[in-house]
Enzyme design. Structure first.
Site, short mmCIF file in Angstrom:
data_model
loop_
_atom_site.label_atom_id
_atom_site.label_comp_id
_atom_site.label_asym_id
_atom_site.label_seq_id
_atom_site.Cartn_x
_atom_site.Cartn_y
_atom_site.Cartn_z
N GLU A 57 -1.42 -1.77 -15.51
CA GLU A 57 -2.64 -0.98 -15.67
C GLU A 57 -3.72 -1.78 -16.41
OE1 GLU A 57 -4.69 1.38 -15.27
OE2 GLU A 57 -3.65 2.55 -13.74
N ARG A 95 -14.49 8.46 -10.04
CA ARG A 95 -13.45 8.51 -11.07
C ARG A 95 -14.00 8.84 -12.44
NH1 ARG A 95 -8.58 5.94 -9.16
NH2 ARG A 95 -8.87 5.34 -7.00
N GLU A 119 -7.42 16.23 -7.75
CA GLU A 119 -6.86 15.39 -8.81
C GLU A 119 -7.53 15.75 -10.13
OE1 GLU A 119 -6.73 10.66 -10.16
OE2 GLU A 119 -7.72 11.27 -8.31
N GLU A 177 0.84 7.07 -16.93
CA GLU A 177 0.71 5.71 -17.45
C GLU A 177 1.50 5.57 -18.76
OE1 GLU A 177 -3.83 5.14 -15.68
OE2 GLU A 177 -3.53 5.59 -17.81
N GLU A 185 0.41 10.93 -12.21
CA GLU A 185 0.37 9.48 -12.35
C GLU A 185 0.47 9.16 -13.84
OE1 GLU A 185 -3.29 8.19 -10.61
OE2 GLU A 185 -2.82 8.97 -8.62
N ARG A 209 -8.04 14.76 -13.72
CA ARG A 209 -7.91 13.45 -14.35
C ARG A 209 -7.82 13.51 -15.87
NH1 ARG A 209 -8.83 9.15 -11.33
NH2 ARG A 209 -9.88 7.94 -12.96
N HIS A 238 -3.25 11.35 -14.56
CA HIS A 238 -4.00 12.03 -13.51
C HIS A 238 -3.01 12.87 -12.69
CE1 HIS A 238 -6.59 8.15 -13.78
NE2 HIS A 238 -6.84 8.97 -14.77
N GLU A 288 1.84 1.62 -14.84
CA GLU A 288 1.91 2.92 -14.15
C GLU A 288 2.96 2.85 -13.06
OE1 GLU A 288 -1.00 5.31 -11.12
OE2 GLU A 288 -1.87 4.80 -13.07
N ASP A 308 22.54 26.06 -31.53
CA ASP A 308 21.72 26.60 -32.61
C ASP A 308 20.24 26.50 -32.26
OD1 ASP A 308 20.42 27.28 -34.93
OD2 ASP A 308 21.20 25.63 -36.13
#
Length: 471
Positions: free
Chosen positions: A213, A340, A359, A133, A131, A361, A270, A221, A52
Site C-alpha cells: 500500500e 476517491r 463503496e 489495510e 478492503e 470509504r 473501504h 492490503e 465467565d
C-alpha cells in the site's frame, strides 16, 4: 451446510483430539478456549459450553456472569498454526437461564441484520467486501504510565532507516506516500503477503489480490472476495488472526491501527456493499453511474447516518488521526463515480450489473466487523425504505475545492467523542427489527467513552511537552 453430525464424523475420521471454541468480544477481539475432542458431542451444538461473561469486556456484571457459547457447526475450520491439529468452531453466545441469544453478542447482531433484510422484502442477501489495510512492522514498543509515555515502531522498509548502518544497508526503502505497487527489492514483503494470501485460501477464504500500500514501512492490503454479511464477519476475524500469526512466524508484527505513523497514509477499510434478491443484483440500473434508484437511496441512508455509523465503523480514538480534513482520508460526506476523495464511491471497473455496488470509504479495520457491517446495512435499509435522496454527486476533486464550496459539504466526526455523541442522537434506524437493542447502544457508548475516549483525553500527550514545556 456442515451439520453437527458432520463435525463429529470429521473429528473421528481425522482423529482430531483438540477443539478450539472461539467468539468475538464486544469491542472486537477474538476470544477462545480449548477442550479435548472427547468433550464435543452432537448435544454440544445445543447445550454449549459455559464461561465467565463478566471477564469479557463490555459484557456481564459479576453477579450475572455465567454465559454459554454454543458452537456453530457451519464454521468448522482447521487451525493452520497450532502444533496439535485443532478444529476451530465459532460460537454464538446464549443466556444460560433463558436460553435466549445474548443481545451484546456481535455475531448475533449480524445474524439479526441479515434476517431483518429478508423481513423488509427489499432483498435476501447483503454482500460485503472489505478492503482491510494493515502495517507489517519489525518492532513495536510502547508504554503509558503516570509519569511517562512513549511509542516506537520500526521497519527495515521505513524510509527513516535510509541512513542506518545495517551491515550493509542496501537501500530501496519506499519514501513517504510512495509505497503503492513497487516491485522488490523496494517491496520487502511480497513473500510474507503471499503466504498470508495462500493461508487464507487454504481456509476456504476467497482472496482477490494482495499488494503493497501507499505508506512506507510495510503498509499492505489483501482483498477478500465479497460474501454475505455474516460470513464476511466470520472471515474478517479469521483474516486478522491469519495475518498476525503469519507475521509472527517471520518475527514481524501486524497492526490494524488506523494511524500508526505520523505524516504518512493511514489504514482504512473501504467497504463495498450490494443487495441481491433471488440471485439478482438490486443496485444496477439506469441512474447515475449505472446505479438503480434503490442504490441511490442506499447512498442517501449512509450519508444521512454516517456520523452515527462512525461510532461502529471508526470506533477508536486513533481512527480520527486518519479522518482529518485536507489529508488522504475521505471525510467529506459526498458520493461520486471513480472519485476517491468522496466518502462514497461507485467503482467503475466493470459494466456487469453483478459488479454494481457502492463503496463506503470511511471505515477502518479497527472496527468489530459484525457490528460495523450490520450498522451499514441498517443505514442502507433505512435509505431505501424512506427514499432518502442523496443529492447531487460531486464529480471533482474535493481537496481542490475553493473554501466556499467546501464549506457546503458536511464531514465525518472529528473525534471518537463526536462520533459517540452522534450515535446517541441518531440510533433509531439501528433498532428496527430488534437488530441493535438499546442496551447495546448504551453499553457501547458507555464503554467507549470510559475506557477509550476519556482515557486518552485525560493523559498528557508527548508532543505537548515539545510545544509547552518552556512556557
Amino acid at each position: 451446510m456442515t451439520t453437527p453430525s458432520d463435525v463429529i464424523k470429521l473429528v473421528k475420521d481425522k482423529n482430531i483430539r483438540v477443539i478450539d471454541i472461539r467468539f468475538m468480544d464486544f469491542p472486537g477481539v477474538w476470544q477462545h478456549f480449548t477442550v479435548p475432542a472427547t468433550e464435543l458431542e452432537e448435544s454440544s451444538f445445543e447445550d454449549g459450553f459455559g464461561f465467565d461473561g463478566s471477564s469479557i469486556r463490555g459484557w456481564q456484571p459479576i453477579n450475572a456472569s455465567d454465559m454459554l457459547v454454543v458452537p456453530d457447526a457451519a464454521t468448522a475450520k482447521m487451525d493452520p498454526f497450532f502444533e496439535e491439529p485443532t478444529l476451530v468452531l465459532i460460537g454464538n453466545i446464549v443466556d444460560p437461564v433463558t436460553l435466549e441469544p445474548y443481545s451484546r453478542d456481535p455475531r448475533h447482531i449480524a445474524q439479526k441484520a441479515e434476517a431483518y433484510l429478508k423481513q423488509t422484502g427489499i432483498g435476501d442477501t447483503a454482500f460485503i467486501g472489505p478492503e482491510a489495510e494493515f502495517f507489517i512492522f519489525d518492532d513495536i514498543r510502547f508504554e503509558s504510565a503516570r509519569n511517562h509515555a512513549f511509542y516506537m515502531v520500526d521497519s527495515e522498509e521505513g524510509i527513516w532507516n535510509s541512513g542506518r548502518d545495517e551491515f550493509p544497508n542496501l537501500g530501496h526503502k519506499p519514501r513517504h506516500k510512495e509505497g503503492y505497487f513497487p516491485v522488490p527489492p523496494m517491496d520487502k514483503f511480497q513473500d510474507i503477503r503471499t503466504e498470508m494470501m495462500l493461508t487464507l485460501q487454504d481456509l476456504g477464504i476467497d482472496v482477490e489480490c494482495q499488494h503493497h500500500e501507499v505508506a512506507t514501512s510495510g503498509q499492505a492490503e489483501i482483498d477478500m472476495r465479497f460474501k454475505p454479511l455474516l460470513e464476511m464477519g466470520d472471515q474478517l476475524v479469521w483474516f486478522k488472526y491469519v495475518l498476525k500469526n503469519v507475521a509472527r512466524k517471520h518475527e514481524r508484527t501486524v497492526t490494524f491501527m488506523p494511524k500508526p505513523l505520523f505524516e504518512d497514509n493511514g489504514t482504512g477499510m473501504h467497504t463495498h456493499i450490494s443487495i441481491w434478491n433471488e440471485g439478482e443484483p438490486l443496485f444496477a440500473g439506469d441512474k447515475y453511474a449505472g446505479l438503480s434508484q434503490e442504490a441511490l437511496y442506499s447512498i442517501g441512508g449512509i450519508l444521512k447516518h454516517c456520523k452515527a455509523l462512525c461510532a461502529f465503523s471508526n470506533p477508536t480514538t486513533n481512527s480520527y488521526k486518519r479522518l482529518v480534513p485536507g489529508f488522504e482520508a475521505p471525510v467529506n460526506l459526498a458520493y461520486s463515480s471513480r472519485n476517491r476523495s468522496a466518502a462514497l464511491r461507485i467503482p467503475m471497473y466493470s459494466a456487469s450489473p453483478k459488479a454494481k455496488r457502492i463503496e463506503f470509504r470511511t471505515p477502518d479495520p479497527s472496527c468489530n466487523g459484525y457490528l460495523a457491517f450490520s450498522a451499514i446495512l441498517m443505514a442502507v435499509i433505512d435509505g431505501i425504505e424512506n427514499k432518502i435522496d442523496p443529492g447531487d454527486p460531486l464529480d471533482k476533486n474535493i481537496y481542490d475545492l475553493p473554501p466556499e464550496e467546501l464549506a457546503e459539504i458536511d464531514s465525518t466526526p472529528g473525534s471518537l467523542d463526536e462520533a459517540l455523541m452522534s450515535l446517541d442522537e441518531d440510533y433509531e434506524f439501528l433498532l428496527k427489527g430488534d437488530v441493535f437493542t438499546p442496551d447495546v447502544i448504551e453499553r457501547w457508548i458507555e464503554y467507549k467513552s470510559e475506557h477509550e475516549a476519556d482515557a486518552v483525553r485525560l493523559r498528557p500527550h508527548p508532543h505537548e511537552f515539545y510545544l509547552y514545556y518552556d512556557i
